[in-house]
Design an enzyme around this catalytic site. Structure first.
Site, short mmCIF file in Angstrom:
data_model
loop_
_atom_site.label_atom_id
_atom_site.label_comp_id
_atom_site.label_asym_id
_atom_site.label_seq_id
_atom_site.Cartn_x
_atom_site.Cartn_y
_atom_site.Cartn_z
N GLY A 157 10.56 -55.30 -48.30
CA GLY A 157 11.26 -54.18 -47.66
C GLY A 157 12.45 -53.77 -48.49
O GLY A 157 12.44 -53.87 -49.71
N VAL A 164 18.16 -55.12 -45.72
CA VAL A 164 17.58 -56.19 -44.89
C VAL A 164 17.34 -57.44 -45.74
O VAL A 164 17.50 -58.57 -45.27
CB VAL A 164 16.29 -55.71 -44.19
CG1 VAL A 164 15.65 -56.84 -43.38
CG2 VAL A 164 16.60 -54.53 -43.26
N GLY A 165 17.03 -57.23 -47.02
CA GLY A 165 16.86 -58.38 -47.93
C GLY A 165 18.09 -59.27 -47.92
O GLY A 165 17.99 -60.50 -47.91
N GLU A 214 10.76 -59.08 -51.99
CA GLU A 214 10.00 -58.02 -52.66
C GLU A 214 10.64 -56.71 -52.24
O GLU A 214 10.35 -56.16 -51.19
CB GLU A 214 8.52 -58.08 -52.23
CG GLU A 214 7.80 -59.34 -52.65
CD GLU A 214 7.39 -59.34 -54.12
OE1 GLU A 214 7.37 -58.25 -54.74
OE2 GLU A 214 7.11 -60.43 -54.66
N CYS A 255 6.20 -48.79 -53.10
CA CYS A 255 7.37 -49.42 -53.73
C CYS A 255 7.36 -49.29 -55.24
O CYS A 255 8.42 -49.19 -55.86
CB CYS A 255 7.46 -50.89 -53.34
SG CYS A 255 5.96 -51.80 -53.74
P1 NAD Z 1 10.91 -51.88 -42.87
O1 NAD Z 1 11.95 -51.04 -42.24
O2 NAD Z 1 9.56 -51.93 -42.27
O3 NAD Z 1 11.56 -53.28 -43.02
C1 NAD Z 1 10.83 -54.42 -43.31
C2 NAD Z 1 10.99 -55.43 -42.20
O4 NAD Z 1 12.33 -55.78 -41.93
C3 NAD Z 1 10.38 -54.99 -40.87
O5 NAD Z 1 9.50 -55.97 -40.43
C4 NAD Z 1 11.58 -54.87 -39.95
O6 NAD Z 1 11.30 -55.23 -38.60
C5 NAD Z 1 12.59 -55.82 -40.54
N1 NAD Z 1 13.96 -55.40 -40.28
C6 NAD Z 1 14.46 -54.15 -40.31
N2 NAD Z 1 15.78 -54.16 -40.01
C7 NAD Z 1 16.12 -55.45 -39.80
C8 NAD Z 1 17.36 -56.11 -39.46
N3 NAD Z 1 18.50 -55.43 -39.30
N4 NAD Z 1 17.34 -57.45 -39.31
C9 NAD Z 1 16.21 -58.14 -39.49
N5 NAD Z 1 15.02 -57.56 -39.80
C10 NAD Z 1 14.97 -56.24 -39.95
O7 NAD Z 1 10.63 -51.49 -44.37
P2 NAD Z 1 11.50 -50.57 -45.29
O8 NAD Z 1 12.68 -51.30 -45.78
O9 NAD Z 1 11.70 -49.21 -44.69
O10 NAD Z 1 10.46 -50.42 -46.51
C11 NAD Z 1 10.75 -49.62 -47.54
C12 NAD Z 1 11.41 -50.40 -48.66
O11 NAD Z 1 10.61 -51.53 -48.99
C13 NAD Z 1 11.52 -49.62 -49.93
O12 NAD Z 1 12.75 -49.88 -50.54
C14 NAD Z 1 10.38 -50.14 -50.78
O13 NAD Z 1 10.55 -49.96 -52.15
C15 NAD Z 1 10.36 -51.56 -50.38
N6 NAD Z 1 9.04 -52.12 -50.61
C16 NAD Z 1 8.89 -53.07 -51.56
C17 NAD Z 1 7.63 -53.58 -51.82
C18 NAD Z 1 7.40 -54.62 -52.85
O14 NAD Z 1 6.30 -55.14 -52.88
N7 NAD Z 1 8.37 -54.96 -53.68
C19 NAD Z 1 6.54 -53.12 -51.09
C20 NAD Z 1 6.75 -52.15 -50.09
C21 NAD Z 1 8.01 -51.68 -49.85
#
Ligand code: NAD
Length: 451
Positions: free
Chosen positions: A205, A209-210, A227, A261
């Protein structure tokens, strides 16, 4: 219909529930059930069947969440994980074999001493998945964790609710339900899970959040794989066949409406190439989606209004070469290419994650390399060039999670290659044997004879 959890529903999965769940998983892991190669292979086979026997239901859920075209769903969300599983099934036994240390490396130890390195399962791992490839990015990490002999708690993204619900229904039907548990929900459920001690956390994600994940993991000294994303640049060399480049670039950029991503985020090229490339991209985009992509079954939608508003605001940067239309009611943003984009404009400040491709003009390769190195290390860097010295320089003088020449995004389809970021684009990697390394402890073993 929305399955986004209400506050009442969120209370159904508390920190105590998460704790009890992890305790059950630990007991199953300690029983040794997940360790035998035969069990791991059987689970991988069942995961494969989940994918191949439910093609229609998976494609329907992805269409409901993202209007994902069926061909795209088949290729990225079903066929890719199946290839990963097949690759793992073909090699798992060999990967798990102890790696002996050569006798000459053991000089100074008693005669007859042997040594080896082995992969040991970590225990119970948490997989947190995003919404953009909500099947692939949930199931490929699960496959890796099971292949490495772990139990798994998996949290699909609440932003792809139809797919989340489908996975919650299918996974316990196909896999050993005591070793893989799906927890649906959003921030509240994820927070409850993150309070627990896991043996590894695998998060896909965004970087914000990371950081939350890594902070929570630090409490328990739990290792993490992050990731993440970022702005993946594309260098287009002067003198290349712009039509050939544009066909591959448009396909990579506009697939899943740009919500990938590793999608090309922006292009760096010289002033002479930029306009010709923009025209070629327009031709390539028409060939993919027709004159009006809004009516094309091959073109997706932004996942929700928040992302629509964010991406729509980026359309004002630079000068529109083509595209630029947006329809909020339909969460539709037209495939768009922007020319004469300045580095200080909004579209260059954040990962676009939508169907907007800015072209930034640079004088030459040296300036392009400096442009990349002045910014966060990207998840992917792409080059289109016929020149070997240009390829060599891009490889040697830049850092990125992956590097691809000639066909953007294809590197992640090769299970033998590690897939992961560096710096702001993440840490750790997976796919194939790299998943085994991620979800295992590499244990040293030394056997010294007593006599
Ligand atoms: P998302 O919002 O779905 O977040 C991922 C997860 O985090 C979800 O399960 C969500 O419930 C959880 N989450 C959200 N907020 C949270 C919080 N405050 N506390 C705890 N958990 C929480 O996904 P996203 O971030 O919108 O996805 C898009 C991003 O992900 C982009 O930056 C994209 O580049 C990156 N991405 C990376 C890869 C990779 O393989 N490297 C793949 C897909 C997406």
């Amino acid at each position: 219909m929305s399955t986004t959890p209400t506050p009442e529903a969120a209370q159904l999965f508390t920190e105590a529930d998460a704790g009890a769940l992890v305790t059950r998983h630990r007991a199953v892991h300690r029983s040794g059930r997940t360790k035998p190669l035969a069990w791991r292979r059987e689970q991988l086979g069942r995961l494969r069947a989940l994918l191949t026997e439910n093609r229609e239901a998976i494609a329907d859920a992805l269409h409901a969440d993202l209007r994902k075209p069926r061909a795209e769903a088949g290729a990225a969300e079903i066929d890719l994980p199946v290839r990963e599983i097949d690759h793992t099934l073909a090699h798992l036994e060999q990967w798990l074999a102890p790696e002996p240390v050569a006798a000459e490396e053991l000089a100074g130890l008693p005669e007859g001493t042997t040594a080896s390195a082995t992969y040991e399962p970590l225990g119970t791992v948490l997989v947190i998945a995003p919404w953009n490839y909500p099947v692939q990015l949930l199931l490929v990490p699960i496959a890796g964790a099971l292949a490495a002999g772990n139990t798994v708690v998996a949290k699909p993204s609440e932003l792809a609710p139809a797919t989340s619900a489908l996975m919650a229904r299918l996974i316990p039907r196909h896999l050993d339900p005591e070793t893989v548990t799906v927890v649906e929900g959003g921030v509240a459920e994820t927070t409850a899970l993150l309070a627990q001690r896991f043996d590894h956390i695998f998060y896909t994600g965004n970087g914000t959040v990371g950081r939350i994940v890594m902070r929570a993991a630090a409490e328990h000294l739990t290792p993490v794989t992050l990731e993440l994303g970022g702005k993946s640049p594309v260098f287009v060399d002067r003198g290349v066949d712009v039509d050939a480049v544009a066909r591959r670039l448009a396909d990579a950029k506009f697939r899943n409406a740009g919500q990938t991503c590793v999608a090309p985020d922006y292009v760096l090229t010289d002033a002479a190439t930029a306009p010709a490339l923009a025209e070629a991209l327009e031709r390539a985009t028409k060939a993919l989606f027709g004159a009006d992509p809004q009516t094309s079954a091959a073109y997706g939608r932004l996942v929700n209004e928040r992302h629509f508003d964010r991406v729509a605001a980026l359309l004002a940067s630079g000068r529109t070469a083509f595209g630029g239309r947006a329809d909020r009611a339909d969460r539709y943003i037209e495939p768009t290419v922007l020319l004469d984009v300045r580095p200080d404009e909004p579209v260059m400040q954040e990962e676009i994650f939508g169907p907007v491709l800015p072209i930034v003009t640079v004088a030459d390769l040296t300036e392009a390399i400096a442009f990349v190195n002045d910014r966060d290390k990207p998840l992917a860097l792409y080059g289109f060039t016929e020149d070997e010295s240009t390829r060599r320089r891009l490889a040697a003088e830049t850092s990125s999670g992956g590097l691809g020449f000639g066909l953007p995004m294809a590197h992640l389809r090769v299970p033998a290659l590690p897939f992961g970021g560096v710096g702001e684009s993440g840490m750790g990697a997976y796919h194939g044997q790299h998943s085994i390394a991620t979800f295992s402890h590499r244990k040293a073993r030394l056997d010294v004879p007593l006599g």
